[in-house]
Design a protein around this motif. Sequence first.
Motif, mmCIF file in Angstrom:
data_model
loop_
_atom_site.group_PDB
_atom_site.id
_atom_site.type_symbol
_atom_site.label_atom_id
_atom_site.label_comp_id
_atom_site.label_asym_id
_atom_site.label_seq_id
_atom_site.Cartn_x
_atom_site.Cartn_y
_atom_site.Cartn_z
ATOM 1 N N VAL A 9 0.852 -1.190 0.000
ATOM 2 C CA VAL A 9 0.000 0.000 0.000
ATOM 3 C C VAL A 9 0.888 1.241 0.000
ATOM 4 O O VAL A 9 1.757 1.383 0.861
ATOM 5 C CB VAL A 9 -0.929 0.018 1.240
ATOM 6 C CG1 VAL A 9 -1.773 1.266 1.245
ATOM 7 C CG2 VAL A 9 -1.801 -1.210 1.264
ATOM 8 N N ARG A 11 1.379 5.109 0.664
ATOM 9 C CA ARG A 11 0.745 6.095 1.548
ATOM 10 C C ARG A 11 1.431 7.437 1.400
ATOM 11 O O ARG A 11 2.607 7.502 1.063
ATOM 12 C CB ARG A 11 0.828 5.653 3.002
ATOM 13 C CG ARG A 11 0.009 4.426 3.257
ATOM 14 C CD ARG A 11 0.001 4.066 4.704
ATOM 15 N NE ARG A 11 -0.786 2.851 4.867
ATOM 16 C CZ ARG A 11 -0.678 2.066 5.889
ATOM 17 N NH1 ARG A 11 0.161 2.333 6.859
ATOM 18 N NH2 ARG A 11 -1.426 0.989 5.978
ATOM 19 N N GLN A 28 -4.015 7.156 1.348
ATOM 20 C CA GLN A 28 -3.579 5.986 0.591
ATOM 21 C C GLN A 28 -3.722 6.317 -0.890
ATOM 22 O O GLN A 28 -4.730 6.904 -1.302
ATOM 23 C CB GLN A 28 -4.437 4.775 0.944
ATOM 24 C CG GLN A 28 -4.082 3.537 0.151
ATOM 25 C CD GLN A 28 -4.958 2.357 0.543
ATOM 26 O OE1 GLN A 28 -5.678 2.393 1.521
ATOM 27 N NE2 GLN A 28 -4.896 1.313 -0.253
ATOM 28 N N LEU A 30 -4.565 5.204 -4.407
ATOM 29 C CA LEU A 30 -5.289 4.123 -5.086
ATOM 30 C C LEU A 30 -5.083 4.250 -6.590
ATOM 31 O O LEU A 30 -5.323 5.303 -7.169
ATOM 32 C CB LEU A 30 -6.785 4.193 -4.795
ATOM 33 C CG LEU A 30 -7.249 3.780 -3.415
ATOM 34 C CD1 LEU A 30 -8.764 3.861 -3.337
ATOM 35 C CD2 LEU A 30 -6.809 2.380 -3.096
ATOM 36 N N GLU A 31 -4.623 3.176 -7.194
ATOM 37 C CA GLU A 31 -4.507 3.131 -8.647
ATOM 38 C C GLU A 31 -5.525 2.124 -9.145
ATOM 39 O O GLU A 31 -5.388 0.919 -8.905
ATOM 40 C CB GLU A 31 -3.092 2.743 -9.050
ATOM 41 C CG GLU A 31 -2.071 3.774 -8.641
ATOM 42 C CD GLU A 31 -0.661 3.338 -8.963
ATOM 43 O OE1 GLU A 31 -0.462 2.182 -9.396
ATOM 44 O OE2 GLU A 31 0.245 4.150 -8.767
ATOM 45 N N GLN A 32 -6.552 2.612 -9.795
ATOM 46 C CA GLN A 32 -7.636 1.746 -10.229
ATOM 47 C C GLN A 32 -7.348 1.248 -11.646
ATOM 48 O O GLN A 32 -7.213 2.038 -12.566
ATOM 49 C CB GLN A 32 -8.963 2.487 -10.169
ATOM 50 C CG GLN A 32 -9.321 2.898 -8.759
ATOM 51 C CD GLN A 32 -10.523 3.824 -8.698
ATOM 52 O OE1 GLN A 32 -10.857 4.458 -9.679
ATOM 53 N NE2 GLN A 32 -11.143 3.899 -7.536
ATOM 54 N N THR A 53 -5.557 7.426 -10.852
ATOM 55 C CA THR A 53 -4.937 7.518 -9.530
ATOM 56 C C THR A 53 -5.729 8.487 -8.676
ATOM 57 O O THR A 53 -6.094 9.573 -9.124
ATOM 58 C CB THR A 53 -3.485 8.018 -9.652
ATOM 59 O OG1 THR A 53 -2.799 7.180 -10.565
ATOM 60 C CG2 THR A 53 -2.791 7.988 -8.323
#
Length: 131
Positions: A9, A11, A28, A30-32, A53
């Motif tokens: 993860v 951060r 955090q 997040l890369e979808q 992102t």
Amino acid sequence: GHPKSKPFVDRVMAFYYADNKIWVRNYQILEQQPTNALEAHLAKKQLGQEEATSLVEIGPRFVMNPIRIFRGSFGGQTLFQNPEFVSPNEIRAMQHKRKSSTYVQRKESEKKRKIRKEELVVPEDPLDSVF
């Protein structure tokens, strides 16, 4: 991967200075990943990259109210002092004074009431001895 391995993860810690306070937030990254080719094509067209992102606040978050900043770890020359900081002891002392002043005012009003009652002369009622 191994069943007990944890996902990696990314951060980011954010520090803001506003209202004479230091605000700390933990995010955090997040890369979808797109689920199909159409989403991948639209994301690449709109964002210029295939992954979207974003930041999600995960905590903990807190606010620090700096009182003093010293040159050394626990002492030394004062670099910063917050002029608006009021210590909890001073706040308690002010509350105690406020309560004591109301007590003093109440006692003074009781004395005044007693003096007024003593000075008040009620005229004698002539019908008082009839019954």
